[in-house]
Every structure is written in structure tokens, then in C-alpha cells.
Design a protein around this motif. Structure first.
Motif, PDB file in Angstrom:
ATOM      1  N   HIS A 180      45.493  42.963  26.065  1.00 13.72           N
ATOM      2  CA  HIS A 180      46.621  43.597  26.751  1.00 13.72           C
ATOM      3  C   HIS A 180      46.174  44.180  28.085  1.00 13.72           C
ATOM      4  N   ASP A 181      44.971  44.750  28.096  1.00 13.49           N
ATOM      5  CA  ASP A 181      44.444  45.358  29.325  1.00 13.49           C
ATOM      6  C   ASP A 181      44.312  44.321  30.426  1.00 13.49           C
ATOM      7  N   ASP A 182      43.788  43.132  30.053  1.00 14.93           N
ATOM      8  CA  ASP A 182      43.643  42.062  31.048  1.00 14.93           C
ATOM      9  C   ASP A 182      45.011  41.677  31.591  1.00 14.93           C
ATOM     10  N   HIS A 183      45.965  41.553  30.651  1.00 13.90           N
ATOM     11  CA  HIS A 183      47.268  41.067  31.033  1.00 13.90           C
ATOM     12  C   HIS A 183      47.933  42.014  32.033  1.00 13.90           C
ATOM     13  N   GLU A 184      47.734  43.298  31.840  1.00 15.56           N
ATOM     14  CA  GLU A 184      48.316  44.267  32.770  1.00 15.56           C
ATOM     15  C   GLU A 184      47.815  44.046  34.186  1.00 15.56           C
ATOM     16  N   HIS A 185      46.567  43.669  34.302  1.00 15.99           N
ATOM     17  CA  HIS A 185      45.988  43.535  35.642  1.00 15.99           C
ATOM     18  C   HIS A 185      46.264  42.182  36.261  1.00 15.99           C
ATOM     19  N   THR A 186      46.503  41.150  35.423  1.00 14.48           N
ATOM     20  CA  THR A 186      46.592  39.813  35.997  1.00 14.48           C
ATOM     21  C   THR A 186      48.003  39.274  36.108  1.00 14.48           C
ATOM     22  N   HIS A 187      48.984  39.957  35.554  1.00 21.71           N
ATOM     23  CA  HIS A 187      50.327  39.391  35.543  1.00 21.71           C
ATOM     24  C   HIS A 187      51.166  39.919  36.707  1.00 21.71           C
ATOM     25  N   GLU A 188      51.473  39.020  37.624  1.00 22.47           N
ATOM     26  CA  GLU A 188      52.398  39.272  38.728  1.00 22.47           C
ATOM     27  C   GLU A 188      52.141  40.540  39.527  1.00 22.47           C
ATOM     28  N   HIS A 189      51.190  40.463  40.415  1.00 22.47           N
ATOM     29  CA  HIS A 189      50.980  41.530  41.389  1.00 22.47           C
ATOM     30  C   HIS A 189      51.433  41.037  42.760  1.00 22.47           C
ATOM     31  N   HIS A 190      51.772  41.971  43.601  1.00 18.29           N
ATOM     32  CA  HIS A 190      52.109  41.655  44.992  1.00 18.29           C
ATOM     33  C   HIS A 190      51.074  42.351  45.867  1.00 18.29           C
ATOM     34  N   TYR A 191      50.490  41.588  46.777  1.00 20.58           N
ATOM     35  CA  TYR A 191      49.444  42.170  47.611  1.00 20.58           C
ATOM     36  C   TYR A 191      49.744  41.950  49.081  1.00 20.58           C
ATOM     37  N   ASP A 192      49.238  42.838  49.867  1.00 17.91           N
ATOM     38  CA  ASP A 192      49.254  42.611  51.301  1.00 17.91           C
ATOM     39  C   ASP A 192      48.507  41.334  51.595  1.00 17.91           C
ATOM     40  N   HIS A 193      49.049  40.557  52.506  1.00 14.92           N
ATOM     41  CA  HIS A 193      48.435  39.269  52.813  1.00 14.92           C
ATOM     42  C   HIS A 193      47.363  39.456  53.887  1.00 14.92           C
ATOM     43  N   HIS A 194      46.424  40.357  53.638  1.00 11.24           N
ATOM     44  CA  HIS A 194      45.315  40.558  54.563  1.00 11.24           C
ATOM     45  C   HIS A 194      44.340  39.396  54.414  1.00 11.24           C
ATOM     46  N   HIS A 195      43.462  39.283  55.379  1.00  6.80           N
ATOM     47  CA  HIS A 195      42.427  38.264  55.297  1.00  6.80           C
ATOM     48  C   HIS A 195      41.081  38.894  55.588  1.00  6.80           C
ATOM     49  N   ARG A 196      40.051  38.293  55.021  1.00  8.87           N
ATOM     50  CA  ARG A 196      38.684  38.608  55.440  1.00  8.87           C
ATOM     51  C   ARG A 196      38.162  37.363  56.129  1.00  8.87           C
ATOM     52  N   THR A 197      37.646  37.524  57.316  1.00 10.90           N
ATOM     53  CA  THR A 197      37.059  36.378  58.001  1.00 10.90           C
ATOM     54  C   THR A 197      35.662  36.125  57.445  1.00 10.90           C
ATOM     55  N   TYR A 198      35.156  34.959  57.760  1.00 12.40           N
ATOM     56  CA  TYR A 198      33.779  34.643  57.383  1.00 12.40           C
ATOM     57  C   TYR A 198      32.832  35.703  57.943  1.00 12.40           C
ATOM     58  N   GLN A 199      33.062  36.102  59.166  1.00 12.72           N
ATOM     59  CA  GLN A 199      32.203  37.106  59.801  1.00 12.72           C
ATOM     60  C   GLN A 199      32.290  38.457  59.090  1.00 12.72           C
ATOM     61  N   ASP A 200      33.480  38.824  58.622  1.00 13.34           N
ATOM     62  CA  ASP A 200      33.644  40.070  57.861  1.00 13.34           C
ATOM     63  C   ASP A 200      32.772  40.049  56.606  1.00 13.34           C
ATOM     64  N   ILE A 201      32.774  38.915  55.934  1.00 15.29           N
ATOM     65  CA  ILE A 201      32.022  38.802  54.674  1.00 15.29           C
ATOM     66  C   ILE A 201      30.521  38.832  54.947  1.00 15.29           C
ATOM     67  N   VAL A 202      30.108  38.161  56.014  1.00 19.23           N
ATOM     68  CA  VAL A 202      28.683  38.204  56.394  1.00 19.23           C
ATOM     69  C   VAL A 202      28.258  39.645  56.654  1.00 19.23           C
ATOM     70  N   HIS A 203      29.085  40.375  57.394  1.00 21.81           N
ATOM     71  CA  HIS A 203      28.754  41.774  57.697  1.00 21.81           C
ATOM     72  C   HIS A 203      28.702  42.615  56.427  1.00 21.81           C
ATOM     73  N   LEU A 204      29.651  42.380  55.539  1.00 23.25           N
ATOM     74  CA  LEU A 204      29.701  43.117  54.269  1.00 23.25           C
ATOM     75  C   LEU A 204      28.407  42.937  53.477  1.00 23.25           C
TER      76      LEU A 204
END
Length: 290
Positions: A105-129
Motif C-alpha cells: 500500500h505504501d508503494d502504491h501511495e507514492h506511485t499512483h498518479e502524481h502531477h509534477y512540475d515539468h522541470h528538466h535537468r540538463t546533462y551539465q546539471d547532472i555532471v555538476h551534481l
């Protein structure tokens, strides 16, 4: 020489890699602590548990994205974590349909139908991270190699320089955890060499943003150049872009099972269930004489 052999008879995805390494004896608590060094732990929770796949006990690993305040854009429904075709957002059920039999049930709460901001991480962002983290130099090096493999493949397909490649946020968080996690666990297990079987890719077609494409998806196929692939009668995507990237960077040889003294075996579960074949990635770790 400590050898790790990926038996990719049912394909490979990022979460299956983590699952199989945990199943083979890697410490998930240590993994969780290492991943905190990226300083993005507020974006996700980790979940791992034993499931049965066609009679085989295996470990299912999931990245559960946490709720955010912004819910205005980007609808990622039901099983968000496997739409991982990065720049080309992949809406196929792929290797990883939601397996109701094994999700709590815990998994289902987190994985069923969320709405998120459509932000992006660029390749460069991930390299820096990754570069700015407190991870070991070896883990950083492996992680950056895998992300570069993905970035170059996406850039080639879409005709853009590596620096311009971007990742949908849902795909990016999953990919960061799966890729850095794989690097952490390979380092933790003190593996000297990684080998693999030819990789099953599946068959049929897949829906991506640009239409219907045959399996394997363009990004996965690009990363599987020079790697022996095997076709199967199973319809659907068995090998995801993240799985392909991890294999392409880690595996130094593609062969049948090498002669070695077996020390550990692991099974990492995908989420799809097939009638006549377990949807798992098997790993065999042993001592191979030089």
C-alpha cells in the motif's frame, strides 16, 4: 580476480541492476547513505523488497518520487519510474508494467498518479551534481561515464551537442539514482571485472514522444552499438536506455558464462510478468583464475 557476470536473458533496466546487486549481497542501507551525498534526498525515497517472479525469489528495487508543492504541469501516471527514455520521454509500459501482486500500500501511495512540475535537468546539471558530491572518485568516474554515454546517444539522435541534452525530471531522478547507485554497489562489492551475456532487447514497438518506434528504442539501440544483442519472442521493451548505458560502460567482455568459482548469485526483478520466463536480471559473482 573477482568477476561479476550479468546474465541478461530477460533484458536489463537501471532498477533491475540495483535489485540484482542487492540480491547478490550488496548493502542497501550503505547504498542509501552513499546516495545522500548527492544532496537530492528530498526528491525521492528508496524501496526494496523480495518478490517472486515465475517461482524465482528476487529483489525489486524502486525509486519513489516524493510529493512536491508544484502540481501544475506534466502528468506522469501510475508507474512513473520507468518512463526513462530521457530527452525522448517514453510512454511505453516497457519492461516495467505495474505489478499489483507485489506492491505494498505504501508503494502504491507514492506511485499512483502524481502531477509534477515539468522541470528538466540538463546533462551539465547532472555532471555538476555528481562532481560536487562527496562520493568517491571511482564512483564519480563510473557515474559520469554512464551519463556521458546516455547524453552522447541522445545528442546524436536529436542532432544536438552534448551540453544541450536535457532530462525530464522524473526520468532524471530515477536515472541519477540507478546510475550512481550501480556505480556505488559495484565499488562496494569490490568487483575487478564485469562481463555479460548478449542482451535481450525484446520485440514489437514502443510509443515515444515522436511516434511509434520499433524495439529497441532509438537511444537504447544507439548505446548498444558493438554489443551483441539477442532478439526474443517476448513483445515489449526488455532493455531500457539506462540499462543499456550501464551495461555498455561496465561490461568489458560479452561472452558465455566464464569459468569461475561462484561466490554469490542475485536476481533483480523487473515489474512485468511473462508467462514462460521470469522477468529478472541475474548476476553471478565469482573468482575467476587469470
Amino acid at each position: 580476480m573477482k568477476t561479476l557476470y550479468f546474465d541478461c536473458f530477460s533484458g536489463m533496466s537501471g532498477d533491475m541492476v540495483i535489485g540484482t546487486l542487492i540480491d547478490a549481497g550488496a548493502d542497501p542501507i550503505r547504498l542509501e547513505e552513499e546516495l545522500k551525498k548527492l544532496h537530492i534526498e528530498e526528491e525521492y525515497k528508496l524501496n526494496w523488497k523480495k518478490v517472486i517472479k515465475n517461482g524465482i525469489t528476487s529483489t525489486k528495487f524502486d525509486v519513489l518520487l516524493t510529493n512536491k508543492d508544484e502540481h501544475d504541469h506534466g502528468h506522469y501516471s501510475h508507474e512513473h519510474r520507468h518512463h526513462e527514455n530521457h530527452h525522448v520521454h517514453n510512454h511505453d509500459q516497457a519492461n516495467h508494467e505495474h505489478d499489483h501482486d507485489h506492491h505494498s500500500h505504501d508503494d502504491h501511495e507514492h506511485t499512483h498518479e502524481h502531477h509534477y512540475d515539468h522541470h528538466h535537468r540538463t546533462y551539465q546539471d547532472i555532471v555538476h551534481l555528481i562532481e560536487a558530491s562527496e562520493l568517491s572518485d571511482e564512483v564519480k568516474k563510473t557515474s559520469l561515464k554512464i551519463f556521458k554515454k546516455i547524453g552522447e546517444a541522445e545528442g546524436h539522435i536529436h542532432g544536438m551537442p552534448l551540453e544541450k541534452v536535457h532530462f525530464h525530471e522524473v526520468g532524471a531522478v530515477d536515472s541519477i539514482i540507478d546510475i550512481v547507485g550501480a556505480a556505488v554497489l559495484i565499488d562496494q562489492l569490490q568487483i575487478d571485472i564485469v562481463k555479460a551475456s548478449p542482451i535481450a532487447v525484446g520485440s514489437g514497438s514502443i510509443h515515444i514522444d515522436h511516434g511509434i518506434y520499433p524495439v529497441p528504442a532509438p537511444a537504447a539501440l544507439e548505446m548498444l552499438k558493438e554489443i551483441p544483442i539477442q532478439q526474443t519472442t517476448i513483445k515489449g521493451e526488455l532493455t531500457t536506455p539506462t540499462g543499456a548505458a550501464i551495461l555498455a560502460v561496465l561490461a568489458e567482455d560479452f561472452c558465455t558464462l566464464p569459468s569461475m568459482k561462484v561466490k554469490a548469485i542475485g536476481y533483480g526483478a523487473g515489474t512485468k510478468t511473462f508467462k514462460n520466463q521470469p522477468n529478472v536480471l541475474r548476476v553471478i559473482i565469482g573468482e575467476e583464475s587469470r
